[in-house]
Design an enzyme around this catalytic site. Structure first.
Site, PDB file in Angstrom:
ATOM      1  N   ARG A  87       0.825  -1.219   0.000  1.00 36.06           N
ATOM      2  CA  ARG A  87       0.000   0.000   0.000  1.00 36.06           C
ATOM      3  C   ARG A  87       0.852   1.259   0.000  1.00 36.06           C
ATOM      4  NH1 ARG A  87      -1.898   0.864   6.145  1.00 36.06           N
ATOM      5  NH2 ARG A  87      -0.109  -0.091   7.170  1.00 36.06           N
ATOM      6  N   ASP A 133      11.458  -7.581   7.014  1.00 32.82           N
ATOM      7  CA  ASP A 133      11.036  -6.623   5.989  1.00 32.82           C
ATOM      8  C   ASP A 133      10.772  -5.241   6.576  1.00 32.82           C
ATOM      9  OD1 ASP A 133       8.734  -8.365   6.968  1.00 32.82           O
ATOM     10  OD2 ASP A 133       7.634  -6.673   6.139  1.00 32.82           O
TER      11      ASP A 133
END
Length: 484
Positions: free
Chosen positions: A84, A244
């Site tokens: 996103r 991540d």
């Protein structure tokens, strides 16, 4: 804004081009003058609002979402990526370039059935913590702005979409290297390409050869240790330390269910989705090393194992030295440049005994440290003493502390020095929540006030004294969810 597009032009296999989808009725919710100055901006404008909300093109922007993988709560996920977040490129500022990203800009090829949106509450929290950490002296990405809308999005209930405009020196994560190392994608040439790009962009003093790679990984280890030492000293729990979410530059990154400590609790869990406490406050140093080990594993095709292991073996020492420097300052101790290993160990024990006392007596972490700015260190009776229940234990600790501190000739200067490192104001979760509730009701004043106060966390601001209070019962130790 003026952009360069080095990542976009040089690493085409590391992203997908995707354009933001605009939000309805965009409006400014928050703006950081400090962050804006980094990329040569001044005041928010209508033209900028339309561009950063995805409703109009930004001149010079390329628009892309990066691909990466990562270890999430200990398990490897082979394909993640920006689900996103859409990067416009590297904006050129007066002192360097910063990636500009629209977090909540719409779906990407990596959205994994998500809507690509961020909700207002998570956008506001990310804005506040990015700027709060920066002004506390913690390495971090920055937040330029929050843009609100009237677009409905569904999480546990209906909320409104918003966009955080994030600035980062780089968006390269540990997970970028993992993606091109594991499974069928395992190709040394891709790792080498990414590694060379990273060195040229962010470590230009290092050569793109085995010696440079070795020095680079050691720097990543040291920068990560420094970041986590800052977290532990200031009392910050990240909440989602997946690989991540680890920046290759050692900047605090990707904020979700974070928290600053209220009452000191070594095993404090700030993430509702972490019932086993993998990412609890006291676990962060160990997780930092675990994440670096995963990065090292991904780098074995391009860096010698002995070099990786040698760098990893430096992590604990780097962490301890950074932590000691920060905690000695909080205690008002003078740090000798050539302190011995024995002195280091004694100081670690002194610090550890004090935090144990804080936990046993259920003391507020930030308030307790701030009290050192009111302390007369030459007095046999410490003004801190009244905060503790077990007075014998405190007296024993204080006696050792006084001996370590030695004679303070200028008490006022010493107190001022303590106040310069022990903040009066921190971003407590309940303060963020109150600001979010006010924004939801159409009132931006509380958010703006909180943001301004957090820009000067070490300064007495009498007119904002209530923002330094301990949390009310409902706000003590709030645990947040990953939903955003």
């Amino acid at each position: 804004m003026k952009f360069k597009q080095d990542f976009f032009t040089q690493l085409p296999e590391f992203y997908s081009q995707v354009y933001p989808q605009g939000i309805s009725n965009p409006h400014w919710l928050a703006w950081s003058d400090d962050a804006a100055a980094l990329i040569g901006l001044h005041q928010p404008t209508d033209e900028l609002l339309q561009g950063l909300s995805g409703n109009a093109a930004v001149e010079g922007a390329s628009y892309y979402a990066q691909v990466y993988s990562g270890h999430q709560f200990g398990g490897y996920t082979p394909r993640l990526g920006d689900g996103r977040s859409i990067i416009l490129g590297e904006a050129i500022g007066p002192n360097g370039a910063w990636d500009v990203a629209l977090k909540g800009g719409g779906p990407t090829p990596y959205s994994r059935h998500g809507d690509g949106r961020a909700v207002m509450r998570s956008a506001v929290r990310e804005f506040l913590v990015s700027e709060a950490l920066h002004h506390l002296g913690v390495p971090t990405t920055r937040a330029l702005a929050v843009i609100g809308s009237d677009m409905p999005v569904w999480r546990e209930s209906q909320e409104t979409a918003a966009i955080t405009v994030r600035l980062a020196r780089s968006h390269i994560r540990f997970g970028h290297f993992e993606f091109f190392s594991h499974s069928e994608r395992g190709q040394a040439d891709k790792l080498t390409q990414l590694l060379n790009f990273t060195l040229k962009q962010h470590y230009p003093h290092l050569s793109c050869d085995p010696a440079g790679y070795k020095a680079w990984f050691l720097q990543v280890v040291q920068d990560s240790a420094k970041m986590i030492a800052h977290w532990q000293a200031i009392g910050f729990a990240h909440g989602v330390m997946n690989t991540d979410n680890m920046s290759i530059l050692g900047d605090s990154f990707d904020f979700g269910p974070f928290a600053f400590l209220d009452t000191f609790q070594e095993d404090f869990i700030c993430n509702h989705s972490d019932p086993d406490g993998r990412y609890a406050f006291g676990q962060q140093p160990g997780i930092g090393l675990w994440n670096l080990q995963r990065l090292a594993q991904a780098l074995t095709p391009v860096i010698a194992s002995d070099d990786l292991i040698a760098a990893l073996n430096q992590y604990q020492h780097a962490l301890v030295q950074h932590y000691l420097a920060l905690m000695r300052a909080k205690l008002g101790l003078v740090q000798q440049a050539d302190s011995s290993a024995e002195q280091d160990q004694q100081d670690l024990e002194l610090i550890g005994r004090f935090t144990v006392l804080m936990e046993k007596n259920q003391l507020d972490y930030s308030h307790t440290w701030r009290r050192f700015g009111q302390l007369d260190p030459s007095s046999l009776h410490s003004s801190l003493r009244d905060d503790f229940i077990d007075l014998n234990e405190f007296d024993a600790w204080y006696q050792v502390y006084q001996a370590r501190l030695g004679k303070v000739t200028d008490v006022e200067a010493w107190q001022q020095q303590c106040n310069r490192v022990n903040p009066k104001y921190i971003l407590r979760n309940y303060l963020a929540q109150e600001a979010i509730i006010a924004v939801d009701e159409g009132n931006l004043a509380q958010l703006q006030r909180l943001h301004q106060v957090l820009r000067q966390p070490f300064t007495e601001q009498i007119e904002h004294e209530e923002l330094a209070k301990r949390p009310p019962d409902w706000g003590q130790g709030l645990i947040m969810s990953c939903s955003s």
